[in-house]
Design a protein around this motif. Structure first.
Motif, PDB file in Angstrom:
ATOM      1  N   GLY A 409       0.980  -1.306  -0.012  1.00 50.98           N
ATOM      2  CA  GLY A 409      -0.094  -0.015   0.126  1.00 50.98           C
ATOM      3  C   GLY A 409       0.816   1.322  -0.053  1.00 50.98           C
ATOM      4  O   GLY A 409       0.486   2.148   0.172  1.00 50.98           O
ATOM      5  N   LEU A 410       2.061   1.170  -0.151  1.00 51.17           N
ATOM      6  CA  LEU A 410       3.031   2.400  -0.272  1.00 51.17           C
ATOM      7  C   LEU A 410       3.547   2.694  -1.398  1.00 51.17           C
ATOM      8  O   LEU A 410       3.909   3.968  -1.610  1.00 51.17           O
ATOM      9  CB  LEU A 410       4.287   1.785   0.554  1.00 51.17           C
ATOM     10  N   GLN A 411       3.494   1.639  -2.498  1.00 41.65           N
ATOM     11  CA  GLN A 411       4.163   2.210  -3.894  1.00 41.65           C
ATOM     12  C   GLN A 411       3.513   1.308  -4.847  1.00 41.65           C
ATOM     13  O   GLN A 411       2.879   0.111  -4.489  1.00 41.65           O
ATOM     14  CB  GLN A 411       5.604   1.796  -3.901  1.00 41.65           C
ATOM     15  N   MET A 412       3.565   1.594  -6.236  1.00 42.33           N
ATOM     16  CA  MET A 412       3.331   0.455  -7.069  1.00 42.33           C
ATOM     17  C   MET A 412       4.279   0.509  -8.221  1.00 42.33           C
ATOM     18  O   MET A 412       4.985   1.605  -8.573  1.00 42.33           O
ATOM     19  CB  MET A 412       1.869   0.865  -7.810  1.00 42.33           C
ATOM     20  N   PRO A 413       4.506  -0.504  -9.020  1.00 39.44           N
ATOM     21  CA  PRO A 413       5.306  -0.709 -10.148  1.00 39.44           C
ATOM     22  C   PRO A 413       5.181   0.324 -11.254  1.00 39.44           C
ATOM     23  O   PRO A 413       4.164   0.565 -11.717  1.00 39.44           O
ATOM     24  CB  PRO A 413       5.225  -2.069 -10.622  1.00 39.44           C
ATOM     25  N   GLY A 414       6.114   0.963 -11.605  1.00 32.87           N
ATOM     26  CA  GLY A 414       5.991   1.824 -12.765  1.00 32.87           C
ATOM     27  C   GLY A 414       5.813   3.489 -12.286  1.00 32.87           C
ATOM     28  O   GLY A 414       5.623   4.189 -13.055  1.00 32.87           O
ATOM     29  N   TYR A 415       5.752   3.632 -10.904  1.00 34.55           N
ATOM     30  CA  TYR A 415       5.520   4.857 -10.578  1.00 34.55           C
ATOM     31  C   TYR A 415       6.719   5.432  -9.411  1.00 34.55           C
ATOM     32  O   TYR A 415       6.302   5.538  -8.396  1.00 34.55           O
ATOM     33  CB  TYR A 415       4.145   5.196  -9.891  1.00 34.55           C
ATOM     34  N   PRO A 416       7.987   5.485  -9.911  1.00 35.21           N
ATOM     35  CA  PRO A 416       9.116   5.698  -9.034  1.00 35.21           C
ATOM     36  C   PRO A 416       9.108   6.957  -8.134  1.00 35.21           C
ATOM     37  O   PRO A 416       8.251   7.879  -8.859  1.00 35.21           O
ATOM     38  CB  PRO A 416      10.229   5.819 -10.025  1.00 35.21           C
ATOM     39  N   ASN A 417       9.193   6.902  -7.097  1.00 36.82           N
ATOM     40  CA  ASN A 417       9.460   7.929  -5.877  1.00 36.82           C
ATOM     41  C   ASN A 417       7.980   8.522  -5.727  1.00 36.82           C
ATOM     42  O   ASN A 417       7.969   9.725  -5.159  1.00 36.82           O
ATOM     43  CB  ASN A 417      10.297   9.120  -6.477  1.00 36.82           C
ATOM     44  N   LEU A 418       6.913   7.729  -6.082  1.00 37.26           N
ATOM     45  CA  LEU A 418       5.794   8.019  -5.563  1.00 37.26           C
ATOM     46  C   LEU A 418       5.246   7.376  -4.325  1.00 37.26           C
ATOM     47  O   LEU A 418       5.344   5.878  -4.820  1.00 37.26           O
ATOM     48  CB  LEU A 418       4.835   7.992  -6.790  1.00 37.26           C
ATOM     49  N   PHE A 419       4.947   7.853  -3.202  1.00 36.24           N
ATOM     50  CA  PHE A 419       4.468   7.130  -1.980  1.00 36.24           C
ATOM     51  C   PHE A 419       2.940   7.404  -1.892  1.00 36.24           C
ATOM     52  O   PHE A 419       2.643   8.493  -1.953  1.00 36.24           O
ATOM     53  CB  PHE A 419       5.257   7.633  -0.879  1.00 36.24           C
ATOM     54  N   THR A 420       2.133   6.528  -1.360  1.00 39.94           N
ATOM     55  CA  THR A 420       0.908   6.497  -1.244  1.00 39.94           C
ATOM     56  C   THR A 420       0.559   6.319   0.333  1.00 39.94           C
ATOM     57  O   THR A 420       0.784   5.228   0.927  1.00 39.94           O
ATOM     58  CB  THR A 420      -0.039   5.677  -2.026  1.00 39.94           C
ATOM     59  N   ILE A 421       0.366   7.334   1.249  1.00 41.19           N
ATOM     60  CA  ILE A 421      -0.060   7.196   2.553  1.00 41.19           C
ATOM     61  C   ILE A 421      -1.152   6.393   2.813  1.00 41.19           C
ATOM     62  O   ILE A 421      -2.097   7.013   2.197  1.00 41.19           O
ATOM     63  CB  ILE A 421       0.133   8.475   3.495  1.00 41.19           C
ATOM     64  N   THR A 422      -1.232   5.273   3.362  1.00 41.26           N
ATOM     65  CA  THR A 422      -2.357   4.473   3.734  1.00 41.26           C
ATOM     66  C   THR A 422      -3.348   4.291   2.322  1.00 41.26           C
ATOM     67  O   THR A 422      -4.439   4.064   2.236  1.00 41.26           O
ATOM     68  CB  THR A 422      -3.705   5.162   4.599  1.00 41.26           C
ATOM     69  N   GLY A 423      -2.424   3.850   1.342  1.00 40.13           N
ATOM     70  CA  GLY A 423      -2.921   3.328   0.150  1.00 40.13           C
ATOM     71  C   GLY A 423      -3.330   2.086   0.294  1.00 40.13           C
ATOM     72  O   GLY A 423      -3.511   1.273   1.295  1.00 40.13           O
ATOM     73  N   PRO A 424      -4.262   1.481  -0.766  1.00 39.54           N
ATOM     74  CA  PRO A 424      -4.963   0.424  -0.722  1.00 39.54           C
ATOM     75  C   PRO A 424      -4.023  -0.818  -0.720  1.00 39.54           C
ATOM     76  O   PRO A 424      -2.765  -0.738  -1.340  1.00 39.54           O
ATOM     77  CB  PRO A 424      -5.649   0.192  -2.341  1.00 39.54           C
TER      78      PRO A 424
END
Ligand SMILES: Cc1cc2nc3c(=O)[nH]c(=O)nc-3n(C[C@H](O)[C@H](O)[C@H](O)COP(=O)(O)OP(=O)(O)OC[C@H]3O[C@@H](n4cnc5c(N)ncnc54)[C@H](O)[C@@H]3O)c2cc1C
Length: 548
Positions: A409-424
């Protein structure tokens, strides 16, 4: 303008992330917030009765003893305005406002590989760039207004609880229709009924609710909270759900039916979310859960004097707490008022909204005002509405067509240096959220500090780790009764066309925290780190977290 980091959202998550990146790592940071002030959920949700279900001694930050010690809560459960005041207090203490731009919605975000930077575009057409983009957009911030035919014909006023007017709404003398009986609807109906001429509650899914037993806090309790900072922090970090109460060790079958009834009655009298913590197996064993479900249904029938309304309210089709379990102040009692009626949409569905009300299959309900307590496009909605594009212009909306794919829930492949707080894919909405938020913010901060220290240009979730984590998230949910409520928003079922995938991580916050720590300790296992050529940082050298 270029920053080291851009943060989207100024609720609990964005505020603490700003503090950590700016004051601990010395980065240049800008927070962009669509709302006119800070507070996130509590800025937008000002509906009558808006109140937190987490208790005030745990619904707060725990990263600073001083910050906690100086704050006094007035009630067992903080109301929306008290939470806004708390976050304002935090922002003043930490001098956060100077780096927050309010009234600014991010409408697009894209990653440029060559420059290794994220560029965002705002609703006013402004552009800004950053090395790191952190989304602190919340899980429940994209309001969901159902597409009921005829809404535009309605001559009265309508409101969504999650976009409530700052000046409030006057219900006096008005015929009000409320659609939705989730946690929010259960909070708002009793308060609306106090001043409305008539309140009609339109119920699609009957819901359990346990009395909150809200009450003012005594000076003695507040002293105990101050003195128990370490214990409370430790408790919230070691429980499955980030609350301070522990789930009982016993199973339902360990006690006699009489003992069980006594335990339920005592928990009912005490009130609050810990009702479900009375037995260990209620979320995993259908028979155990049924005893709890039947107990609540019996209380509904005790309280509601009209037998037809009582039957409709107690006709609940899912296990207890398989959907978000509400707590209430006089919800079921409200149906005993002469100015309140219930429409069971399972028996009598809405056909359309008309100029002067709502028409169901069998009746015309004349209304001056409609309140949509219909929840949110949860977890994925706020992220997808941002039009995020990663490597080679790939669009998150396309990548998540079949449901969200994240690593922790913190990161997804293909989106470098993008962090999601409390992501799915993280514990998020299954927890007392400030605790989950702190854990994410601190992990992200440590990760960025590590990148700077080791000249790492990009970090990105690997495909394989993302796939494995996604399977684990589903497996964990399948092992619980959460899996049985397929019509819950945890599955995205409240939004037509949304892929039906269980979104939050139900393996428990404490276990999740250990997983994240282990991943970081093993050199960010499951992430791809690009160590080629260090990027430039405009911030000062890392500094210790200043005392606040
Ligand atoms: C009615 C209600 C009751 C709740 N009760 C509880 C509870 O009892 N216990 C609990 O733990 N949690 C509860 N929650 C969950 C609550 O959302 C969290 O506790 C917490 O407030 C989340 O903080 P956040 O900063 O992650 O997100 P939010 O508070 O949602 O803040 C996100 C912010 O991001 C902004 N934003 C989103 N997209 C954009 C964009 N594109 N551009 C600019 N800004 C954007 C939004 O405007 C919002 O202000 C409740 C939520 C609701 C709606």
């Amino acid at each position: 303008m270029h920053f080291d980091a851009l943060i989207v959202g100024a609720g609990f998550a964005g505020l603490y992330q700003l503090h950590c990146l700016r004051d601990r790592l010395g980065l240049t940071v800008r927070v962009l917030e669509a709302g006119g002030d800070l507070g996130g959920t509590w800025y937008w949700n000002r509906y009558p009765g808006a109140r937190c279900d987490s208790e005030s001694h745990v619904y707060r930050y725990f990263f600073s003893r001083e910050l906690s010690a100086e704050w006094q809560s007035s009630e067992r459960y903080p109301g929306a305005s008290e939470i806004r005041a708390y976050l304002d207090y935090v922002a003043r203490k930490l001098d956060l406002r100077r780096d927050i731009q309010f009234g600014t919605r991010v409408v697009a975000a894209s990653y440029a590989e060559g420059a290794n930077r994220w560029t965002i575009e705002t609703d006013s057409g402004a552009r800004m760039s950053a090395t790191w983009l952190v989304t602190a957009v919340g899980c429940l911030s994209a309001a969901n207004v159902p597409d009921i035919p005829g809404l535009h014909d309605f001559q009265g006023k309508w409101y969504h609880t999650g976009q409530w007017p700052r000046d409030g709404v006057d219900f006096s003398g008005k015929r009000v229709g409320q659609i939705g009986t989730g946690s929010t609807g259960i909070q708002s109906a009793p308060v609306i009924a106090q001043t409305a001429a008539h309140l009609t509650v339109f119920q699609r899914t009957a819901n359990y609710s346990v009395p909150a037993r809200n009450a003012p806090l005594t000076a003695e309790f507040n002293r105990w909270v101050r003195e128990s900072f370490d214990e409370l922090r430790e408790a919230t970090r070691s429980t499955i759900n980030g609350h301070a109460f522990r789930i009982a060790e016993r199973n339902v079958a360990d006690v006699s039916p009489e003992e069980r009834e006594e335990i339920y009655r005592a928990a009912w009298a005490k009130g609050g979310l810990q009702f479900r913590a009375t037995f260990r197996d209620v979320m995993t064993n259908r028979a155990a859960n049924q005893t709890m479900a039947e107990f609540v249904k019996a209380r509904i029938r005790d309280v509601v004097s009209n037998p037809e309304a009582a039957a409709d309210l107690a006709d609940i089709d899912h296990p207890y707490a398989a959907k978000r379990p509400p707590i209430d102040t006089d919800y079921f009692e409200t149906f005993n008022r002469p100015n309140v009626s219930l429409v069971n949409l399972r028996k009598d569905p809405i056909e359309r909204i008309t100029a002067d009300g709502i028409r169901t299959k069998t009746a015309e309900h004349k209304l001056d005002l409609i309140v949509f307590a219909t929840g949110f496009d949860a977890l994925t909605g706020p992220l997808l509405r941002m039009n995020i594009r990663g490597r080679s212009g790939r669009l998150l909306r396309e990548d998540w067509k079949a449901g969200p794919r994240t690593y922790l829930g913190l990161q997804m492949p293909g989106y470098p240096n993008l962090f999601t707080i409390t992501g799915p894919g993280s514990p998020s909405v299954l927890t007392n959220m400030p605790v989950a938020i702190e854990q994410h913010v601190e992990w992200i901060t440590d990760c960025i500090a590590h990148m700077r220290e080791h000249g790492i240009r990009t970090i990105e979730a690997s495909e394989e780790a993302t796939r494995t984590w996604g399977e684990h998230v589903q497996e964990c949910a399948r092992a619980t009764l959460l899996w049985d409520a397929k019509h819950s928003w945890y599955f995205g079922a409240n939004v037509p066309g949304k892929p039906q995938v269980f979104m939050p991580y139900s393996g428990g916050l404490a276990r999740y925290r250990r997983t994240c720590e282990g991943v970081a300790a093993r050199d960010y296992e499951g992430f791809v780190l690009d160590r080629e050529g260090a990027s430039e940082f405009s911030g000062a050298a890392a500094t210790a977290l200043p005392g606040v």
